[in-house]
Scaffold this active site. Structure first.
Site, PDB file in Angstrom:
ATOM      1  NE  ARG A   1      26.900  40.698  87.700  1.00  0.00           N
ATOM      2  CZ  ARG A   1      27.120  39.953  88.774  1.00  0.00           C
ATOM      3  NH1 ARG A   1      26.471  38.819  88.965  1.00  0.00           N
ATOM      4  NH2 ARG A   1      28.009  40.326  89.671  1.00  0.00           N
TER       5      ARG A   1
ATOM      6  CB  THR B   1      25.529  31.242  92.355  1.00  0.00           C
ATOM      7  OG1 THR B   1      25.781  32.544  92.738  1.00  0.00           O
ATOM      8  CG2 THR B   1      25.391  31.165  90.865  1.00  0.00           C
TER       9      THR B   1
ATOM     10  CB  THR C   1      23.478  34.112  90.941  1.00  0.00           C
ATOM     11  OG1 THR C   1      23.683  34.294  92.335  1.00  0.00           O
ATOM     12  CG2 THR C   1      23.797  35.416  90.243  1.00  0.00           C
TER      13      THR C   1
ATOM     14  CD  GLU D   1      24.109  38.910  91.373  1.00  0.00           C
ATOM     15  OE1 GLU D   1      25.141  38.366  91.760  1.00  0.00           O
ATOM     16  OE2 GLU D   1      22.999  38.336  91.341  1.00  0.00           O
TER      17      GLU D   1
ATOM     18  CB  SER E   1      29.745  38.348  87.577  1.00  0.00           C
ATOM     19  OG  SER E   1      29.549  36.984  87.861  1.00  0.00           O
ATOM     20  CB  SER E   2      33.286  35.382  90.525  1.00  0.00           C
ATOM     21  OG  SER E   2      33.817  36.457  91.221  1.00  0.00           O
TER      22      SER E   2
ATOM     23  N   GLY F   1      29.412  29.849  94.058  1.00  0.00           N
ATOM     24  CA  GLY F   1      30.413  30.044  95.107  1.00  0.00           C
ATOM     25  C   GLY F   1      31.083  31.398  95.114  1.00  0.00           C
ATOM     26  N   GLY F   2      30.390  32.457  94.649  1.00  0.00           N
ATOM     27  CA  GLY F   2      30.985  33.793  94.708  1.00  0.00           C
ATOM     28  C   GLY F   2      32.320  33.801  93.998  1.00  0.00           C
TER      29      GLY F   2
END
Ligand code: GLU
Length: 594
Positions: free
Chosen positions: A107, A407, A425, A446, A473-474, A494-495
Site C-alpha cells: 500500500r 483499480t 491500483t 490513494e 483500503s477495500s 471497484g473502491g
C-alpha cells in the site's frame, strides 16, 4: 489433429515474447476470451496483452509470481488508468511447497510531512473539496507496486525483474491498439488530463482523445522500465526516478491554460527511501468447510469479507428462497461495514481488534441482529468486539461516504500449483491525473482513501491521515482452500464495492452452487451500511421481493470487474474474467482443454 484454440494462444504468447513479431502471424487478431479452462497454469487480467505476457512467462517455466510481475508491468502500459508503478496494491500468495498463504502489503504511505490535517485547507480551516483533492499532488502516496514485485520475486520468483519487464518494454515500444474501454477511460478524464502537459502529451496526442484502434505507444515508460531493469528498484526508490516523481508531486507540470489550483503535494525523495512493503499474516475464516484467506489491515478487505461470512454461516442460504438468501447477504454486509468503518485502519497507527472481530462468536452475535423479514435501518452501529457477544439491537450508526472508483485485479497460477491473487491500483480511474514528465506513468491519488475529517462521532476514527500511515483500503485479493489445496482465487476492483463483489461471488459459488462463470457474471448489489444499496440494473429488475422487505436500490451500470480461478479436484483450472463488464476481460490457460 491440431487444436486451433491452443495454436492461437501459443501464437499470441510467442508474439509477446517477440519470437514471431516479424511473421504474418503477428497480424492475426489476438484471441480474446473471458473464460478458459485447462491445465498447466492460468492468467486472468484486464487486457489481452497482459494475459498473453503472463502465459508466455509460465510457458518458459516461470512461477506464478514471475508471471504476475510480467502481467502487472504490461498492465502499466495497456491498463494505465488503473494501475502501474505509480500506485500500490496487495498481493496474496499460495505457496504449493509450504502449502501456506501469505501476503504482501504494498500500500502507498502518506509522506513524512503529512499530519491529520493533510486534506484541510489552511486558508479556510475546511476540508478541500473532494474534486480538488483528487487531482493534486496532495493526494499522492509513496508508491508500493514496484517494491511489491521485488518482494514477491525474492520470495517466490525464478526469474529476475529485468527479464520480467521485457514484455512490458516491448508493448510500450511497439504500441497496442486502443480499446473502446481504455478510450472511454481517457475520454472521461479529458478535462483533468488537459490540466497537466505531461498527461495530455501521453493520453491526448494531437490534443484530442485518440480513436479506438489507434496504436498507443509509451516510449517514456519503456525507458523507465529499462532504467529499472538496468539499475534495479533503487533507481525508483532512491535515484533519479524518485527525484523526478517527488518533483512532479510538489510542482505538478500544470498546463499554461490550466484551470485548477491543486493543493501542494508533500512527497519527498526521503519518503521513497523510507518505503517498505510489509509481509503480513493473512486473515482467515472457515466458511462451510472452506478456508478463506484474505488481506489483513491496512486493507479492510479480508476482515470485512470474513466478518460477513462469519455472520452468514449461521444461516442455511443454499436452502432459502433466493430473495431471502440475498436479503441475508445484504444485511450481513451492512453490519460488517459498520465494524469496518469504526475499527479498521493502518495497524501501525490504530489498535485494530482483528482477532475479536473475526471470532465466530462475534459473527454469531452480529448475525442475530438480522431480521429475516425487514431491512435493518442504515447506517447500523458497529458492535463491541471487546464486550460480551450478545444480541442487542443496534442504535443508528454513522455513515462513511465512499465513492466507487477503480483499480485492477488479476489472478495467476502455475504448473506447480502456486497461486497469486493481486489487486493493484492508482486509486481513481487515471489516479491523480499527473504523469511524471518523461517517465510515462500516472501517479496515484490513494491518500484520498483517508477520511478527510472524523467520521465516527464521538468515537475515534481509525482512518485519519498521519505521517507514514497507509490509508485504509477495500482491496480484497482472496484465496480459498479446500482440504488445504487451492479451490478459488478471486478479487475485483471497484473502491469500497470490491468487498461486496468478492463476498457475493463467494456466496454465489459456495452457497448457491453456481458455476464460477455464472458466479462472476451474475448481477451485483453492494450494501455498505447506507440507506440505499447500489445495484446493477439486472439485479434491480429482479429485486421486487427485496424491495418488499424494505431494501431501496440505486442503479449503477457496472459494479467491479472480477478475475477468478477455480481449481478442480483433478487439477483442471477454470480461468474466469468478465464477459461484459469493463468491455470483457481476458482469461487464458497454458494448456487449454480441447
Ligand atoms: N483505493 C481503493 C482502495 O484501496 C482501490 C481503488 C478503487 O477505488 O477501486 O480501496
Amino acid at each position: 489433429m491440431r487444436n486451433p484454440r491452443r495454436t492461437a494462444v501459443l501464437t499470441a504468447a510467442l508474439l509477446v515474447t517477440g519470437v514471431l513479431a516479424a511473421t504474418p502471424a503477428a497480424a492475426a487478431p489476438a484471441p480474446s476470451s473471458a473464460y478458459a479452462t485447462g491445465w498447466g497454469g492460468a492468467v486472468v487480467s484486464d487486457t489481452v496483452e497482459a494475459t498473453q505476457a503472463g502465459i508466455a512467462v509460465l510457458r518458459r517455466g516461470g512461477t506464478a509470481a514471475d508471471a504476475a510481475v510480467a502481467v502487472g508491468a504490461v498492465l502499466n502500459v495497456t491498463d494505465p488508468m488503473m494501475t502501474g508503478i505509480g500506485g500500490g496494491g496487495y498481493w496474496v500468495h499460495y505457496d504449493a511447497r509450504t502449502r501456506k498463504v501469505s501476503t504482501i502489503d504494498g500500500r502507498e504511505t502518506a509522506p513524512r510531512a503529512a499530519d491529520q490535517n493533510l486534506f484541510i485547507d489552511p486558508a479556510t480551516g475546511q476540508p478541500y473539496p473532494f474534486d480538488q483533492a483528487v487531482t493534486s499532488g496532495r493526494s499522492v502516496g509513496t508508491p508500493g507496486v514496484l517494491a511489491t514485485w521485488e518482494r514477491a520475486l525474492d520470495k517466490w520468483g525464478r526469474f529476475d525483474l529485468d527479464e520480467l519487464l521485457q514484455p512490458a518494454i516491448r508493448v510500450a515500444d511497439r504500441g497496442f491498439p486502443l480499446t473502446p474501454t481504455l478510450r472511454g477511460q481517457i475520454a472521461s478524464n479529458e478535462a483533468r488530463f488537459r490540466q497537466f502537459d505531461s498527461t495530455a502529451e501521453l493520453f491526448l496526442p494531437g490534443g484530442a482523445v485518440p480513436e479506438v484502434g489507434t496504436i498507443m505507444r509509451n516510449p517514456d515508460l519503456a525507458d523507465t522500465f529499462r532504467e529499472i531493469a538496468r539499475h534495479g528498484t533503487r533507481s525508483f526508490y532512491g535515484g533519479p526516478i524518485a527525484r523526478d516523481t517527488a518533483a512532479a508531486v510538489q510542482n505538478p507540470p500544470l498546463a499554461d491554460d490550466a484551470t485548477i489550483t491543486p493543493p501542494k503535494g508533500l512527497l519527498s525523495t526521503r519518503d521513497f527511501k523510507d518505503y517498505r512493503t510489509i509481509d503480513r499474516k493473512p486473515t482467515h475464516v472457515s466458511y462451510r468447510g472452506y478456508d478463506v484467506y484474505g488481506m489483513a489491515p491496512s486493507s479492510s478487505g479480508g476482515m470485512t469479507v470474513g466478518m460477513a461470512l462469519n455472520s452468514l454461516e449461521r444461516f442455511n442460504l443454499g436452502s432459502m428462497p433466493r430473495d431471502a438468501a440475498l436479503h441475508h447477504y445484504l444485511e450481513a454486509s451492512k453490519l460488517a461495514y459498520a465494524d469496518r468503518n469504526r475499527y479498521i485502519g493502518d495497524p501501525a497507527f490504530v489498535d485494530v481488534p482483528q482477532r475479536e472481530l473475526l471470532k465466530e462468536s462475534y459473527g454469531r452475535a452480529r448475525a442475530c441482529l438480522i431480521d429475516p423479514i425487514r431491512v435493518l435501518p442504515a447506517p447500523a452501529a458497529p458492535g463491541n468486539p471487546h464486550g460480551p457477544n450478545v444480541c442487542t439491537p443496534p442504535p443508528p450508526g454513522a455513515a462513511t461516504p465512499e465513492p466507487e472508483v477503480h483499480t485492477t485485479h488479476f489472478v495467476v497460477s502455475d504448473a506447480r500449483g502456486n497461486v497469486v491473487s493481486f489487486t493493484n491500483t492508482i486509486e481513481m480511474v487515471g489516479g491523480s491525473g499527473i504523469v511524471v514528465p518523461d517517465r510515462g506513468f500516472l501517479l496515484n491519488n490513494e491518500l484520498t482513501d483517508f477520511n478527510f475529517t472524523p467520521t465516527q462521532g464521538n468515537a475515534p476514527d481509525p482512518n485519519l491521515p498521519a505521517a507514514g500511515k497507509r490509508p485504509r483500503s477495500s482491496m480484497t485479493p482472496t484465496i480459498v482452500l479446500r482440504d488445504g489445496k487451492p479451490f478459488l482465487a478471486v478479487g475485483s476492483p471497484g473502491g469500497s464495492t470490491i468487498i461486496t463483489t468478492v463476498l457475493q461471488i463467494l456466496v454465489n459459488r459456495i452457497d448457491f452452487g453456481m458455476p464460477l462463470t455464472e458466479a462472476v457474471a451474475a448481477p451485483r448489489a453492494s450494501q455498505r451500511n447506507s440507506p440505499t444499496t447500489v445495484a446493477e440494473p439486472a439485479f434491480i429488475a429482479a429485486a421486487a421481493p427485496l424491495t418488499a422487505r424494505g431494501h431501496v436500490f440505486t442503479p449503477q451500470t457496472e459494479i467491479g470487474a472480477a478475475a477468478a480461478l477455480e481449481f478442480t479436484k483433478h487439477g483442471q483450472i477454470h480461468a474466469v474474467g468478465e464477459p461484459v463488464r469493463r468491455g470483457t476481460t481476458h482469461a487464458a490457460v497454458v494448456f487449454p482443454h480441447p
